[in-house]
Design a protein around this motif. Structure first.
Motif, mmCIF file in Angstrom:
data_model
loop_
_atom_site.group_PDB
_atom_site.id
_atom_site.type_symbol
_atom_site.label_atom_id
_atom_site.label_comp_id
_atom_site.label_asym_id
_atom_site.label_seq_id
_atom_site.Cartn_x
_atom_site.Cartn_y
_atom_site.Cartn_z
ATOM 1 N N ASP A 198 -3.943 -3.553 -6.766
ATOM 2 C CA ASP A 198 -4.654 -2.585 -7.604
ATOM 3 C C ASP A 198 -3.910 -2.402 -8.928
ATOM 4 O OD1 ASP A 198 -6.491 -2.261 -5.637
ATOM 5 O OD2 ASP A 198 -5.802 -0.281 -4.979
ATOM 6 N N ALA A 245 0.858 -1.185 0.000
ATOM 7 C CA ALA A 245 0.000 0.000 0.000
ATOM 8 C C ALA A 245 0.892 1.232 0.000
ATOM 9 C CB ALA A 245 -0.909 0.002 1.221
ATOM 10 N N GLN A 255 -3.694 0.155 -3.219
ATOM 11 C CA GLN A 255 -3.593 -0.992 -2.331
ATOM 12 C C GLN A 255 -2.927 -2.153 -3.076
ATOM 13 O OE1 GLN A 255 -4.390 -0.775 0.897
ATOM 14 N NE2 GLN A 255 -4.999 1.369 0.507
ATOM 15 N N PRO A 256 -2.429 -3.127 -2.345
ATOM 16 C CA PRO A 256 -1.805 -4.279 -3.008
ATOM 17 C C PRO A 256 -2.769 -4.934 -4.003
ATOM 18 C CG PRO A 256 -1.299 -4.316 -0.667
ATOM 19 C CD PRO A 256 -2.299 -3.214 -0.875
#
Length: 364
Positions: free
Chosen positions: A195, A83, A192-193
């Motif tokens: 995305d 993130a 975010q992770p």
């Protein structure tokens, strides 16, 4: 009396007319126009008019024509493992990038400070260990103490490596050379992770996947040439080479997926395009091909009518492969024979026939 004479004259004319019709071929002057052909005079009846062709050997090509789907040589959506907020983007939509080019950087001031602190701690641990090792050699420090100092150095090194790995995730690089697609995030965005940020496709080579019936499986092998056409470029055939054949046959469609690779240096093709694919998997020289309409099938057996000495001869044949409008003759006929194509329903074995067209060769 006059009426009786008129009736008698009419009767005589009628009898004369019937006699003349029955013997019209023998009458002088006009008899030649009514004379039947020589075959008819010999008792064979009037010849049946038919059309015919002369069988000639040709080349029989085995091929399939199917629809395939174009895919990228490599394709990926660039995403983040952490993130973070995007601090820098080196991205232009449609841009060609090289492997290793930096695409995105996240704000990393905090972790950079942690890394600097860890490196200072490592340096200090190494200095303490070196002093401890020097005193141990003088006998002023125990072996156990020196081991503790060495362990402290190893711990500090591990901390530095861990932070270096983490800070590396704050920079996203192109995993391979290709062309960028549309951006799905903007500068300053908090992602975010997982995305997606941008897509990257390597379309220098296009992979073309298509399904081939399992009946052709034995003849397939890597290296075969395929010709593809796209509705976007209908007049431009595109050549490719078979690279892979799937290890499994689909039990529902009874087909196997084949993958061909196409050089796309000009960038004409795009992933997702549908292309008509023609794959030639066999070639037979000197195949005897005949028009389908001349073959008759009765009780499971196939035969044709050939023309020999002006008569129709029924010839059983063994059929091979088919292609639109033509069928391969494996046995029963030879090249150079004349066979009837039109009028076969009217002829009988041994009947006289008259070929009304100028027979041409029936080739592949």
């Amino acid at each position: 009396m006059r009426i009786l004479i008129q009736i008698l004259v009419v009767a005589i004319l009628a009898v004369a007319g019937i006699f003349a019709f029955q013997n019209r071929a023998e009458l002088p002057l006009i008899g030649k126009y009514f004379a039947p052909p020589a075959q008819a005079q010999r008792g064979g009846g009037f010849p049946t008019p038919v059309d015919a062709v002369i069988l000639q050997p040709g080349v029989l090509v085995d091929s399939v024509r199917v629809v395939g789907t174009a895919r990228s040589n490599q394709s990926v959506a660039i995403t983040s493992e952490i993130a973070g907020r995007i601090a820098d983007m080196n991205i232009s939509e449609g841009q060609q990038v090289q492997k290793g080019d930096v695409l995105v950087r996240f704000g990393s001031a905090e972790i950079a400070a942690d890394l600097a602190g860890a490196r200072s701690a490592l340096k200090l641990a190494q200095q303490i260990y070196e002093r401890g090792e020097a005193t141990r050699r003088k006998g002023l420090t125990t072996e156990a103490r020196t081991e503790e100092l060495a362990q402290a150095v190893a711990t500090a090194e591990a901390e530095v490596r861990q932070l270096e790995v983490r800070i590396g995730k704050f920079t996203l690089q192109a995993p391979f050379s290709g062309r960028l697609g549309f951006k799905q995030a903007s500068l300053g965005a908090l992602v975010q992770p997982g995305d997606p940020i941008v897509t990257l496709d390597d379309i220098s080579v296009i992979k073309l996947d298509f399904d081939v019936p399992e009946t052709a499986l034995a003849a397939l092998h890597p290296g075969q040439t395929v010709l593809a056409r796209s509705s976007a470029y209908p007049d431009t055939p595109i050549e490719g080479v078979v690279s892979t054949i799937d290890t499994r046959v689909d039990p529902d469609t009874r087909s196997v997926t084949v993958r061909a690779e196409i050089d796309n240096a000009e960038g004409l093709l795009r992933p997702g395009m549908y292309l008509t694919v023609e794959l030639v998997y066999g070639r037979t020289e000197n195949a005897l091909l005949a028009p389908e309409e001349l073959v008759l099938v009765v009780d499971g057996g196939a035969f044709v009518f050939a023309v020999e000495d002006g008569k129709a001869v029924r010839s059983p044949v063994t059929l091979g492969r088919r292609r639109p409008g033509q069928v391969e003759i494996l046995d029963g006929l030879e090249a150079g024979q004349t066979v009837i194509t039109a009028g076969v329903q009217k002829v009988r074995p041994g009947a006289a026939v008259q070929v009304r067209n100028a027979p041409k060769g029936a080739e592949s």
